[in-house]
Write a protein that holds these residues in place. Structure first.
Motif, PDB file in Angstrom:
ATOM      1  N   VAL A   1       0.865  -1.172   0.000  1.00  0.00           N
ATOM      2  CA  VAL A   1       0.000   0.000   0.000  1.00  0.00           C
ATOM      3  C   VAL A   1       0.903   1.224   0.000  1.00  0.00           C
ATOM      4  O   VAL A   1       1.890   1.274   0.741  1.00  0.00           O
ATOM      5  CB  VAL A   1      -0.929   0.018   1.221  1.00  0.00           C
ATOM      6  N   ILE A   2       0.564   2.189  -0.835  1.00  0.00           N
ATOM      7  CA  ILE A   2       1.351   3.418  -0.956  1.00  0.00           C
ATOM      8  C   ILE A   2       0.414   4.601  -0.690  1.00  0.00           C
ATOM      9  O   ILE A   2      -0.651   4.689  -1.306  1.00  0.00           O
ATOM     10  CB  ILE A   2       1.962   3.554  -2.365  1.00  0.00           C
ATOM     11  N   SER A   3       0.805   5.473   0.203  1.00  0.00           N
ATOM     12  CA  SER A   3      -0.079   6.607   0.500  1.00  0.00           C
ATOM     13  C   SER A   3       0.693   7.900   0.647  1.00  0.00           C
ATOM     14  O   SER A   3       1.874   7.909   0.991  1.00  0.00           O
ATOM     15  CB  SER A   3      -0.866   6.351   1.792  1.00  0.00           C
TER      16      SER A   3
ATOM     17  N   SER B   1       2.102   9.121  13.798  1.00  0.00           N
ATOM     18  CA  SER B   1       0.787   8.472  13.867  1.00  0.00           C
ATOM     19  C   SER B   1       0.455   7.714  12.588  1.00  0.00           C
ATOM     20  O   SER B   1      -0.288   6.728  12.624  1.00  0.00           O
ATOM     21  CB  SER B   1      -0.303   9.496  14.188  1.00  0.00           C
ATOM     22  N   ILE B   2       1.000   8.155  11.456  1.00  0.00           N
ATOM     23  CA  ILE B   2       0.808   7.414  10.202  1.00  0.00           C
ATOM     24  C   ILE B   2       1.457   6.042  10.312  1.00  0.00           C
ATOM     25  O   ILE B   2       0.850   5.010   9.982  1.00  0.00           O
ATOM     26  CB  ILE B   2       1.402   8.204   9.018  1.00  0.00           C
ATOM     27  N   LYS B   3       2.688   6.018  10.778  1.00  0.00           N
ATOM     28  CA  LYS B   3       3.403   4.750  10.934  1.00  0.00           C
ATOM     29  C   LYS B   3       2.662   3.826  11.894  1.00  0.00           C
ATOM     30  O   LYS B   3       2.503   2.626  11.637  1.00  0.00           O
ATOM     31  CB  LYS B   3       4.822   5.012  11.434  1.00  0.00           C
TER      32      LYS B   3
ATOM     33  N   THR C   1       8.683   2.348   4.135  1.00  0.00           N
ATOM     34  CA  THR C   1       9.088   3.743   3.964  1.00  0.00           C
ATOM     35  C   THR C   1       8.050   4.632   4.619  1.00  0.00           C
ATOM     36  O   THR C   1       6.842   4.397   4.490  1.00  0.00           O
ATOM     37  CB  THR C   1       9.188   4.113   2.471  1.00  0.00           C
ATOM     38  N   ASN C   2       8.511   5.633   5.339  1.00  0.00           N
ATOM     39  CA  ASN C   2       7.617   6.635   5.915  1.00  0.00           C
ATOM     40  C   ASN C   2       8.408   7.930   6.011  1.00  0.00           C
ATOM     41  O   ASN C   2       9.106   8.168   6.990  1.00  0.00           O
ATOM     42  CB  ASN C   2       7.100   6.198   7.285  1.00  0.00           C
ATOM     43  N   GLU C   3       8.320   8.750   4.970  1.00  0.00           N
ATOM     44  CA  GLU C   3       9.206   9.905   4.877  1.00  0.00           C
ATOM     45  C   GLU C   3       8.455  11.161   4.455  1.00  0.00           C
ATOM     46  O   GLU C   3       7.453  11.114   3.732  1.00  0.00           O
ATOM     47  CB  GLU C   3      10.333   9.623   3.888  1.00  0.00           C
ATOM     48  N   GLY C   4       8.965  12.295   4.908  1.00  0.00           N
ATOM     49  CA  GLY C   4       8.389  13.575   4.527  1.00  0.00           C
ATOM     50  C   GLY C   4       8.639  13.884   3.064  1.00  0.00           C
ATOM     51  O   GLY C   4       9.707  13.592   2.529  1.00  0.00           O
ATOM     52  N   ILE C   5       7.642  14.469   2.413  1.00  0.00           N
ATOM     53  CA  ILE C   5       7.768  14.880   1.011  1.00  0.00           C
ATOM     54  C   ILE C   5       7.238  16.304   0.868  1.00  0.00           C
ATOM     55  O   ILE C   5       6.592  16.830   1.760  1.00  0.00           O
ATOM     56  CB  ILE C   5       7.015  13.941   0.053  1.00  0.00           C
TER      57      ILE C   5
ATOM     58  N   THR D   1       4.201   7.004   2.435  1.00  0.00           N
ATOM     59  CA  THR D   1       4.371   5.753   3.173  1.00  0.00           C
ATOM     60  C   THR D   1       4.191   4.572   2.243  1.00  0.00           C
ATOM     61  O   THR D   1       3.302   4.567   1.401  1.00  0.00           O
ATOM     62  CB  THR D   1       3.345   5.649   4.310  1.00  0.00           C
ATOM     63  N   VAL D   2       5.061   3.599   2.388  1.00  0.00           N
ATOM     64  CA  VAL D   2       4.955   2.327   1.670  1.00  0.00           C
ATOM     65  C   VAL D   2       4.947   1.235   2.706  1.00  0.00           C
ATOM     66  O   VAL D   2       5.845   1.154   3.555  1.00  0.00           O
ATOM     67  CB  VAL D   2       6.139   2.111   0.697  1.00  0.00           C
ATOM     68  N   ALA D   3       3.932   0.369   2.648  1.00  0.00           N
ATOM     69  CA  ALA D   3       3.801  -0.681   3.645  1.00  0.00           C
ATOM     70  C   ALA D   3       3.366  -1.992   3.003  1.00  0.00           C
ATOM     71  O   ALA D   3       2.499  -2.001   2.123  1.00  0.00           O
ATOM     72  CB  ALA D   3       2.801  -0.275   4.721  1.00  0.00           C
ATOM     73  N   SER D   4       3.970  -3.087   3.438  1.00  0.00           N
ATOM     74  CA  SER D   4       3.619  -4.406   2.924  1.00  0.00           C
ATOM     75  C   SER D   4       2.840  -5.165   3.987  1.00  0.00           C
ATOM     76  O   SER D   4       2.835  -4.811   5.153  1.00  0.00           O
ATOM     77  CB  SER D   4       4.883  -5.184   2.546  1.00  0.00           C
ATOM     78  N   LYS D   5       2.214  -6.275   3.568  1.00  0.00           N
ATOM     79  CA  LYS D   5       1.413  -7.035   4.533  1.00  0.00           C
ATOM     80  C   LYS D   5       2.257  -8.031   5.305  1.00  0.00           C
ATOM     81  O   LYS D   5       1.752  -8.693   6.210  1.00  0.00           O
ATOM     82  CB  LYS D   5       0.245  -7.726   3.838  1.00  0.00           C
TER      83      LYS D   5
END
Length: 214
Positions: free
Chosen positions: A120-122, A162-164, A176-180, A209-213
């Motif tokens: 998931v990418i957000s 809080s996103i993480k 990945t969880n980084e400021g853009i 944010t990029v997150a895998s299951k």
């Protein structure tokens, strides 16, 4: 919630900065909140991918149907059961989760639609962005706007931390969880001087944010 008063570009803005988070192996992509399909169309054109979309606004959703492989028009939650399980290599939420009443439940539900290596990418607005910090710390205000971090249609507000946590509590592994979209303003530097440079997150308008299951 009334989305009719949004700026003209609201449903047709291509998020070029989010393309780099798409894994090389991804061939089947879903974009939730796809607008008129311009972002998905770009992915299809440059990478020859299969791209699906979900869009709440009828007029924009009908446009998306013309350029994507498949598009649903309506609330994302209404189409979860229509999506194939273990199918998508990437599911995009570009500025969407903050508009959802229960993004935590949505992330849990959408997870079973990911392939084994799917992500998931957000992108999500950062409530600690320096403009907002100035507004509620110094001006003692909380003013909603037509768009941006203080968009009046936002149901939730997030920080990078809080996103993480949201992803982890939904059972994801955050890659990945980084400021853009870093500001060019000098104001955050002045703020950081006061706090010994411990507030670097206020430079960033959003978090990617990029997150895998697993």
């Amino acid at each position: 919630m009334n989305y009719d008063n949004k700026p003209d570009h609201y449903y047709s803005k291509v998020r070029f900065e989010m393309l780099k988070y798409l894994p090389d192996h991804a061939t089947k992509i879903l974009e939730v909140g796809c607008g008129n399909g311009c972002f998905g169309e770009l992915i299809k054109k440059d990478n020859n991918k299969e791209v699906w979309g979900i869009e709440m606004m009828p007029e924009e959703g009908e446009k998306a149907k013309k350029v994507l492989d498949k598009a649903f028009v309506g609330m994302c939650e209404d189409f979860i059961n229509d999506l194939p399980d273990n199918y998508f290599d990437a599911i995009y939420f570009n500025d969407v989760l903050e508009h959802v009443y229960d993004p935590y439940a949505l992330l849990k539900e959408i997870k079973k639609k990911l392939s084994d290596k799917g992500v998931v990418i957000s992108s999500i607005p950062n409530i600690r962005y320096h403009n907002q910090m100035t507004m509620f710390l110094w001006k003692k205000d909380w003013k909603y706007e037509q768009h941006g971090v203080m968009d009046f249609t936002h149901m939730r507000f997030f920080t990078g931390k809080s996103i993480k946590r949201m992803y982890e509590e939904a059972g994801y592994v955050v890659k990945t969880n980084e400021g853009i979209r870093r500001t060019k303003s000098l104001k955050p530097y002045l703020f950081n001087i006061l706090f010994l440079f411990t507030q670097m997150d206020i430079f960033y308008l959003q978090y990617a944010t990029v997150a895998s299951k697993s």
